[in-house]
Scaffold this motif. Sequence first.
Motif, mmCIF file in Angstrom:
data_model
loop_
_atom_site.group_PDB
_atom_site.id
_atom_site.type_symbol
_atom_site.label_atom_id
_atom_site.label_comp_id
_atom_site.label_asym_id
_atom_site.label_seq_id
_atom_site.Cartn_x
_atom_site.Cartn_y
_atom_site.Cartn_z
ATOM 1 N N HIS A 1 1.004 -1.078 -0.023
ATOM 2 C CA HIS A 1 0.121 -0.018 0.034
ATOM 3 C C HIS A 1 0.972 1.398 0.007
ATOM 4 O O HIS A 1 2.210 1.339 -0.012
ATOM 5 C CB HIS A 1 -0.918 0.011 1.030
ATOM 6 C CG HIS A 1 -0.470 0.054 2.261
ATOM 7 N ND1 HIS A 1 0.303 -0.864 2.933
ATOM 8 C CD2 HIS A 1 -0.637 0.974 3.522
ATOM 9 C CE1 HIS A 1 0.805 -0.641 4.357
ATOM 10 N NE2 HIS A 1 0.370 0.713 4.592
ATOM 11 N N HIS B 1 -7.396 -0.178 6.757
ATOM 12 C CA HIS B 1 -6.368 0.656 7.126
ATOM 13 C C HIS B 1 -6.114 1.683 6.187
ATOM 14 O O HIS B 1 -5.872 3.075 6.558
ATOM 15 C CB HIS B 1 -5.115 -0.114 7.125
ATOM 16 C CG HIS B 1 -3.715 0.375 7.304
ATOM 17 N ND1 HIS B 1 -3.348 0.763 8.512
ATOM 18 C CD2 HIS B 1 -2.928 0.651 6.573
ATOM 19 C CE1 HIS B 1 -2.205 1.314 8.436
ATOM 20 N NE2 HIS B 1 -1.603 1.246 7.453
ATOM 21 N N ASP C 1 -0.070 -4.024 7.093
ATOM 22 C CA ASP C 1 -0.297 -3.002 8.227
ATOM 23 C C ASP C 1 -1.589 -3.939 9.014
ATOM 24 O O ASP C 1 -2.380 -3.251 9.855
ATOM 25 C CB ASP C 1 -0.613 -1.764 7.989
ATOM 26 C CG ASP C 1 0.646 -1.115 7.990
ATOM 27 O OD1 ASP C 1 1.745 -1.556 8.917
ATOM 28 O OD2 ASP C 1 0.781 0.169 7.584
ATOM 29 N N HIS D 1 6.250 1.977 4.229
ATOM 30 C CA HIS D 1 6.180 0.635 3.327
ATOM 31 C C HIS D 1 6.918 0.800 1.801
ATOM 32 O O HIS D 1 7.502 -0.288 1.343
ATOM 33 C CB HIS D 1 4.749 0.320 3.188
ATOM 34 C CG HIS D 1 4.361 -0.266 4.334
ATOM 35 N ND1 HIS D 1 4.223 -1.910 4.643
ATOM 36 C CD2 HIS D 1 3.941 0.219 5.593
ATOM 37 C CE1 HIS D 1 3.757 -1.909 5.991
ATOM 38 N NE2 HIS D 1 3.573 -0.837 6.537
ATOM 39 N N HIS E 1 1.511 3.841 1.952
ATOM 40 C CA HIS E 1 2.111 4.370 3.382
ATOM 41 C C HIS E 1 3.637 4.680 2.942
ATOM 42 O O HIS E 1 4.279 3.521 2.846
ATOM 43 C CB HIS E 1 1.773 3.568 4.373
ATOM 44 C CG HIS E 1 0.606 4.313 5.255
ATOM 45 N ND1 HIS E 1 -0.251 3.526 6.053
ATOM 46 C CD2 HIS E 1 0.310 5.315 5.384
ATOM 47 C CE1 HIS E 1 -1.006 4.146 6.489
ATOM 48 N NE2 HIS E 1 -0.954 5.292 6.269
HETATM 49 ZN ZN LIG Z 1 0.131 1.275 6.368
#
Ligand SMILES: [Zn+2]
Length: 304
Positions: free
Chosen positions: A64, A158, A177, A69, A66
Amino acid sequence: MTHIELAQGLHVIIGGHFPKCNTLVILDDEVVVIDPGCSIEDLRAFLMTQNLNLNDIGTVILSHIHPDHITHAVRLNRLSRCRIAANDITAPLFNDKEKMKNFLGFHRANPVRPLWENLVNSKMFGALEEGRIDEELHNGDKFALGNNTLRMVYTPGHLPDHMCIEILESNLVFGADIDLDLEFGPFYGHPNSSISDFKDSIRRLQHNDYNGLISGHLQTPVIEDYKTALAAYQRHIGMREDLVLAEIMNGAGTIAEITLRAIIYPSLTDPVFLQFETWMIEHHVASLLQRGLIEEKKKRYVAL
Ligand SMILES: [Zn+2]
């Protein structure tokens, strides 16, 4: 210890808590790196133990958008010309970091935006660099690598673009996550996060019989009894909601008043975390309204 071997050719580089993450490395027909958010020195050191280097990486896969990551994705692409793969929701966000910022709620009018950018640039340097996704993945897609087959499982909540990745031959799932970390997570601290989608995604993982779940953040990354851990993880969301309701029953009537009690993160000394806390409390208030446990009267929330 900075890395562990889960199965033949399947390794985790321990990045641990935010602002880093655990990185999966699969040594197969090619070198595949999932979520390059660990220390880049630890990744390099691990590859050297296998007589490899960073420029031997063939593919980077992102769970994803974020920053913790995706941290080193663009840098690794520059070094090794590896392809970067991500799902069809993540891809346009990665390809245009202004879109990513808007997606995460940090639009230009948000006064916290420069502070969040500073946090990313100081702790997750590289995550805001412009880059290109080479291969778009979709829910259920398989990624065959010789001895290992990966399968994408969309698990929103999330964030809307969050996905887990199954490793079919080892019967493991990289939870990203959905990390089973009760200290920091479950995290739904953006305007487009969703508590109900998060719970649906937890249930989806609970229905499958994996040999274990690989956490994106726990120092001991593989949880075999992950179904029990997921139940506790889900209860944690409910406990937070009970605390929000208790504060409203005690007279806190606005988001700002509820947020002052620091329900989710014990310290509110950081304006970026205060923003995350505010968004998470907003999701709980919306959920309490929907459940009919509170109502809004004269711009204040009151318990029913
Ligand atoms: Zn995340």
